[in-house]
Write an enzyme that holds these catalytic residues in place. Structure first.
Site, short mmCIF file in Angstrom:
data_model
loop_
_atom_site.label_atom_id
_atom_site.label_comp_id
_atom_site.label_asym_id
_atom_site.label_seq_id
_atom_site.Cartn_x
_atom_site.Cartn_y
_atom_site.Cartn_z
CB THR A 11 -0.91 0.01 1.24
OG1 THR A 11 -1.61 -1.24 1.27
CG2 THR A 11 -1.91 1.14 1.21
CE LYS A 200 0.84 4.39 14.25
NZ LYS A 200 -0.57 4.33 13.85
N1 HSE Z 1 -3.45 0.51 11.55
C1 HSE Z 1 -2.90 1.82 11.72
C2 HSE Z 1 -4.03 2.76 12.13
C3 HSE Z 1 -2.26 2.26 10.43
O1 HSE Z 1 -5.19 2.34 12.08
O2 HSE Z 1 -3.78 3.87 12.54
C4 HSE Z 1 -1.31 3.40 10.57
O3 HSE Z 1 -0.21 3.10 11.36
#
Ligand code: HSE
Length: 406
Positions: A11, A200
């Site tokens: 992607t 994160k």
């Molecule tokens: N799965 C993650 C989200 C994608 O939904 O934020 C981005 O890191």
């Protein structure tokens, strides 16, 4: 011309190609030279796609080619990404990545290798997708001591909670919707159990405090236990439930971090961040509060951040952009010492039960919702996680617990 290679044509990788196709001319002007994708690495074939001309299956073709100045790693996962990225840096190539697992685990080491070799290791897209947050932390907020970072850092869970709130869906149905729309990760656990947001906030905390915050040390709770009944109570309170990833420095300079659902009211700056959008609230000791908001996931927003890093790497060939993130481990405060208010639901409703709860938790605020005749809901005063755990253990009729930020 600056030659780059893209590792992974999924992607994000195909998004990087698309962004360079759409805006190649203006990107070249901003980079000071044309950015040319010389190779794309992937195990698969893409018959009929013009990318086939550039497709290679052997990473060594890229690593051994002296013309490649910048490697873009958008494969995801720790291995083989870590080996490829480290080798690329050791061979004198700057690296741009969107890979939060890689950055959270090996960011300090890879930054050090890049610095020693006058290269760059850039990872704007690893947190908040297209939202600029890494560069602001490194460059724009350097006059501040960061006191707090709190983010809605996972689009999938924010979408699920928004659907549950707006449409009264239960968790499973909202998750299915998110999967049908392609938001959820292949393994939904990474999103719904909070692991994605945990990595994160580990990255943001490491940058904000300049030391290694291990994601394994961050208390992490996902949204799988949130029910449509909890959402009804949230509405009755004029509140929303959001998955917060937060790290806070207290007045004694101790830092704690956690990922957990929170009840928040409209006075909180992240209240209006709904659906797949992400929002990040940063508090500095001199700037005060700043907010970052936008598309935290998705092909083109994430690719936009990746390509912006490529431009930065191109503008700084042979010159390291210094990022302070030492490998020294930051010892986080034991989460049991952190205080919150807690929203609690227990089975049963009687004057006797209310008295018992008051005896146990002290001053509590009862929350009533029409139609909930068989249960009691209340919000505690501010108590530590440990105190709450001790008191909670004696409740044999517990339904749910959500922390409260008001
Ligand atoms: N799965 C993650 C989200 C994608 O939904 O934020 C981005 O890191």
């Amino acid at each position: 011309m600056i030659n780059i290679a893209v590792l992974g044509y999924g992607t994000i990788g195909s998004g990087v190609v698309e962004v360079l196709n759409i805006n190649g001319e203006s990107i070249g002007k901003k980079a000071g030279d044309t950015i040319n994708i010389k190779y794309v690495l992937d195990l698969k074939e893409f018959p009929g796609d013009p990318i086939m001309e550039k497709l290679v299956h052997d990473v060594n073709i890229i690593l051994e080619d002296p013309e490649i100045k910048i490697v873009v790693e958008v494969m995801g996962g720790v291995e083989p990404a870590y080996t490829f990225v480290k080798t690329a840096l050791l061979k004198g190539k700057s690296v741009v990545t969107s890979n939060k697992e890689l950055v959270a685990k090996h960011g300090a080491e890879l930054l050090k290798i890049a610095k020693e070799r006058n290269l760059n290791f850039l990872f704007e897209a690893s947190v908040g997708g297209g939202i600029p947050i890494i560069r602001p932390l490194n460059q724009s907020l350097t006059a501040d001591e960061i006191m707090e970072i709190t983010g809605i850092l996972n689009g999938t869970t924010n979408f699920i909670l928004s659907k549950m709130t707006d449409e009264g869906l239960d968790f499973e149905t909202a998750l299915k919707n998110a999967q049908d729309l392609g938001y959820a990760e292949r393994n939904p656990s990474a999103d719904v159990d909070g692991y994605d947001a945990c990595r994160k906030i580990a990255i943001l905390s490491s940058l904000a405090f300049g030391m290694q915050v291990d994601y394994e040390d961050i208390y992490t709770e996902g949204i799988t236990k949130i029910t449509d009944t909890d959402i009804k109570y949230a509405k009755a309170l004029g509140a929303k439930i959001k998955l917060f990833a937060t790290s806070v420095r207290d007045e004694k300079d101790n830092i704690h971090a956690m990922v957990a659902p929170m009840l928040i009211k409209s006075s909180h700056p992240l209240y209006s961040v709904d659906n797949v959008l992400n929002g990040i609230f940063v508090r500095g000791n001199v700037i005060g509060d700043v907010m970052f908001y936008g598309s935290g996931a998705g092909k083109l927003p994430t690719a936009s951040a990746v390509v912006a890093d490529v431009v930065d790497a191109a503008k700084h060939l042979g010159k390291n952009i210094w990022t302070i993130w030492s490998s020294k481990k930051l010892e986080l405060t034991d989460i049991n010492q952190v205080s919150h208010r807690f929203f609690v639901r227990v089975n049963g409703k009687s004057a006797e039960l209310t008295k018992e709860l008051m005896d146990q938790f002290g001053d509590i605020e009862l929350v009533n919702v029409d139609g909930m005749e068989d249960e009691t809901a209340f919000i505690t005063g501010s108590i530590t996680e440990q105190e709450f755990k001790d008191k909670k253990d004696s409740l044999d009729n517990l339904q749910s617990v959500i922390r409260v930020r008001f």
